[in-house]
Scaffold this motif. Structure first.
Motif, PDB file in Angstrom:
ATOM      1  N   PRO A 157     113.869  12.384-103.599  1.00 29.51           N
ATOM      2  CA  PRO A 157     113.685  10.937-103.761  1.00 29.51           C
ATOM      3  C   PRO A 157     112.918  10.296-102.609  1.00 29.51           C
ATOM      4  O   PRO A 157     112.159   9.357-102.820  1.00 29.51           O
ATOM      5  N   THR A 158     113.083  10.820-101.400  1.00 26.48           N
ATOM      6  CA  THR A 158     112.351  10.263-100.257  1.00 26.48           C
ATOM      7  C   THR A 158     110.850  10.470-100.432  1.00 26.48           C
ATOM      8  O   THR A 158     110.060   9.560-100.211  1.00 26.48           O
ATOM      9  N   LYS A 159     110.481  11.676-100.847  1.00 28.04           N
ATOM     10  CA  LYS A 159     109.055  11.960-101.044  1.00 28.04           C
ATOM     11  C   LYS A 159     108.506  11.165-102.234  1.00 28.04           C
ATOM     12  O   LYS A 159     107.391  10.657-102.183  1.00 28.04           O
ATOM     13  N   ALA A 160     109.304  11.051-103.294  1.00 32.26           N
ATOM     14  CA  ALA A 160     108.850  10.326-104.476  1.00 32.26           C
ATOM     15  C   ALA A 160     108.705   8.830-104.203  1.00 32.26           C
ATOM     16  O   ALA A 160     107.742   8.205-104.658  1.00 32.26           O
ATOM     17  N   VAL A 180     107.703  13.440 -96.131  1.00 31.08           N
ATOM     18  CA  VAL A 180     108.531  14.628 -96.248  1.00 31.08           C
ATOM     19  C   VAL A 180     109.769  14.434 -95.373  1.00 31.08           C
ATOM     20  O   VAL A 180     109.655  14.284 -94.167  1.00 31.08           O
ATOM     21  N   CYS A 181     110.941  14.435 -95.993  1.00 33.30           N
ATOM     22  CA  CYS A 181     112.178  14.253 -95.229  1.00 33.30           C
ATOM     23  C   CYS A 181     112.617  15.596 -94.647  1.00 33.30           C
ATOM     24  O   CYS A 181     112.091  16.644 -95.034  1.00 33.30           O
ATOM     25  N   PRO A 182     113.573  15.591 -93.724  1.00 31.21           N
ATOM     26  CA  PRO A 182     114.032  16.857 -93.140  1.00 31.21           C
ATOM     27  C   PRO A 182     114.620  17.821 -94.175  1.00 31.21           C
ATOM     28  O   PRO A 182     114.614  19.027 -93.973  1.00 31.21           O
ATOM     29  N   PRO A 189     126.515  17.755 -81.527  1.00 31.03           N
ATOM     30  CA  PRO A 189     126.044  16.604 -82.309  1.00 31.03           C
ATOM     31  C   PRO A 189     124.683  16.079 -81.851  1.00 31.03           C
ATOM     32  O   PRO A 189     123.821  15.760 -82.675  1.00 31.03           O
ATOM     33  N   VAL A 190     124.484  16.010 -80.542  1.00 28.80           N
ATOM     34  CA  VAL A 190     123.211  15.524 -80.016  1.00 28.80           C
ATOM     35  C   VAL A 190     122.092  16.502 -80.372  1.00 28.80           C
ATOM     36  O   VAL A 190     121.006  16.086 -80.800  1.00 28.80           O
ATOM     37  N   THR A 191     122.357  17.788 -80.214  1.00 28.51           N
ATOM     38  CA  THR A 191     121.349  18.798 -80.523  1.00 28.51           C
ATOM     39  C   THR A 191     120.951  18.749 -81.984  1.00 28.51           C
ATOM     40  O   THR A 191     119.758  18.792 -82.318  1.00 28.51           O
ATOM     41  N   VAL A 192     121.928  18.648 -82.873  1.00 29.64           N
ATOM     42  CA  VAL A 192     121.636  18.569 -84.310  1.00 29.64           C
ATOM     43  C   VAL A 192     120.790  17.329 -84.610  1.00 29.64           C
ATOM     44  O   VAL A 192     119.789  17.407 -85.329  1.00 29.64           O
ATOM     45  N   GLY A 193     121.162  16.193 -84.050  1.00 32.59           N
ATOM     46  CA  GLY A 193     120.392  14.963 -84.273  1.00 32.59           C
ATOM     47  C   GLY A 193     118.969  15.050 -83.769  1.00 32.59           C
ATOM     48  O   GLY A 193     118.025  14.641 -84.449  1.00 32.59           O
ATOM     49  N   VAL A 194     118.788  15.602 -82.566  1.00 32.93           N
ATOM     50  CA  VAL A 194     117.445  15.735 -81.988  1.00 32.93           C
ATOM     51  C   VAL A 194     116.598  16.705 -82.802  1.00 32.93           C
ATOM     52  O   VAL A 194     115.419  16.425 -83.092  1.00 32.93           O
ATOM     53  N   VAL A 195     117.170  17.840 -83.197  1.00 28.18           N
ATOM     54  CA  VAL A 195     116.413  18.816 -83.989  1.00 28.18           C
ATOM     55  C   VAL A 195     115.983  18.212 -85.322  1.00 28.18           C
ATOM     56  O   VAL A 195     114.825  18.373 -85.740  1.00 28.18           O
ATOM     57  N   ILE A 196     116.879  17.509 -85.978  1.00 28.11           N
ATOM     58  CA  ILE A 196     116.526  16.893 -87.267  1.00 28.11           C
ATOM     59  C   ILE A 196     115.448  15.826 -87.084  1.00 28.11           C
ATOM     60  O   ILE A 196     114.509  15.741 -87.883  1.00 28.11           O
ATOM     61  N   ALA A 197     115.542  15.025 -86.031  1.00 24.08           N
ATOM     62  CA  ALA A 197     114.524  13.998 -85.776  1.00 24.08           C
ATOM     63  C   ALA A 197     113.162  14.626 -85.490  1.00 24.08           C
ATOM     64  O   ALA A 197     112.133  14.178 -86.030  1.00 24.08           O
ATOM     65  N   ILE A 198     113.145  15.658 -84.673  1.00 22.19           N
ATOM     66  CA  ILE A 198     111.879  16.335 -84.365  1.00 22.19           C
ATOM     67  C   ILE A 198     111.309  16.994 -85.609  1.00 22.19           C
ATOM     68  O   ILE A 198     110.103  16.908 -85.881  1.00 22.19           O
ATOM     69  N   TRP A 199     112.162  17.632 -86.404  1.00 26.10           N
ATOM     70  CA  TRP A 199     111.717  18.274 -87.658  1.00 26.10           C
ATOM     71  C   TRP A 199     111.124  17.233 -88.598  1.00 26.10           C
ATOM     72  O   TRP A 199     110.091  17.468 -89.223  1.00 26.10           O
ATOM     73  N   PHE A 200     111.743  16.075 -88.692  1.00 25.48           N
ATOM     74  CA  PHE A 200     111.229  14.990 -89.532  1.00 25.48           C
ATOM     75  C   PHE A 200     109.836  14.554 -89.068  1.00 25.48           C
ATOM     76  O   PHE A 200     108.925  14.375 -89.878  1.00 25.48           O
ATOM     77  N   ILE A 201     109.674  14.403 -87.767  1.00 28.75           N
ATOM     78  CA  ILE A 201     108.393  13.939 -87.224  1.00 28.75           C
ATOM     79  C   ILE A 201     107.299  14.982 -87.413  1.00 28.75           C
ATOM     80  O   ILE A 201     106.223  14.671 -87.929  1.00 28.75           O
ATOM     81  N   ILE A 202     107.562  16.238 -87.027  1.00 28.65           N
ATOM     82  CA  ILE A 202     106.473  17.227 -87.081  1.00 28.65           C
ATOM     83  C   ILE A 202     106.098  17.603 -88.508  1.00 28.65           C
ATOM     84  O   ILE A 202     104.958  17.971 -88.760  1.00 28.65           O
ATOM     85  N   ARG A 203     107.033  17.468 -89.458  1.00 29.12           N
ATOM     86  CA  ARG A 203     106.684  17.769 -90.848  1.00 29.12           C
ATOM     87  C   ARG A 203     105.757  16.718 -91.442  1.00 29.12           C
ATOM     88  O   ARG A 203     105.133  16.946 -92.477  1.00 29.12           O
TER      89      ARG A 203
END
Length: 125
Positions: free
Chosen positions: A29-32, A37-39, A99-113
């Protein structure tokens, strides 16, 4: 109950074959809606590839998702071992910086994708 839900989800993904365009699986739904592209984009195809033991394709669809699946399996196995035998395995979700690591990884993955230049354009699915 959680295990049963995971099994049912895997059965649906295996039957729906999200790698086939126009199949039973709905689009992200995010892409549509927003065209980004969402994480989680590619997760159904990633799970489908893992169910068919194709790790290379699973990584291509969502590399961070493969790591998340591995962490979820680890958590489930640690919980099951503790409940059945009383033995304790270390659990990643109790680590101080998890928790911080998971949040940072997801944010970075969202940005670079969503970066519009090579080699990052290959990460969009």
């Amino acid at each position: 109950m959680t295990f049963g839900a995971a099994v049912c989800t895997c059965i649906f993904v295996a039957a729906a074959d999200p790698t086939t365009p126009g199949g039973m699986s709905p689009p992200c739904p995010t892409k549509a809606l927003f065209g980004i592209v969402c994480p989680g984009c590619g997760s159904a195809r990633m799970v489908y590839s893992l169910l068919h033991a194709d790790l290379a394709k699973a990584l291509a669809y969502n590399a961070v998702g493969v790591v998340v699946v591995a962490l979820l399996i680890w958590s489930f196995l640690a919980w099951t071992l503790r409940r059945t035998s009383g033995r304790h395995l270390p659990r990643w979700e109790h680590w101080r910086w998890a928790p911080v690591t998971v949040g940072v990884v997801i944010a970075i993955w969202f940005i670079i994708r969503n970066l519009p230049f090579a080699p990052f354009t290959a990460l969009a699915v």
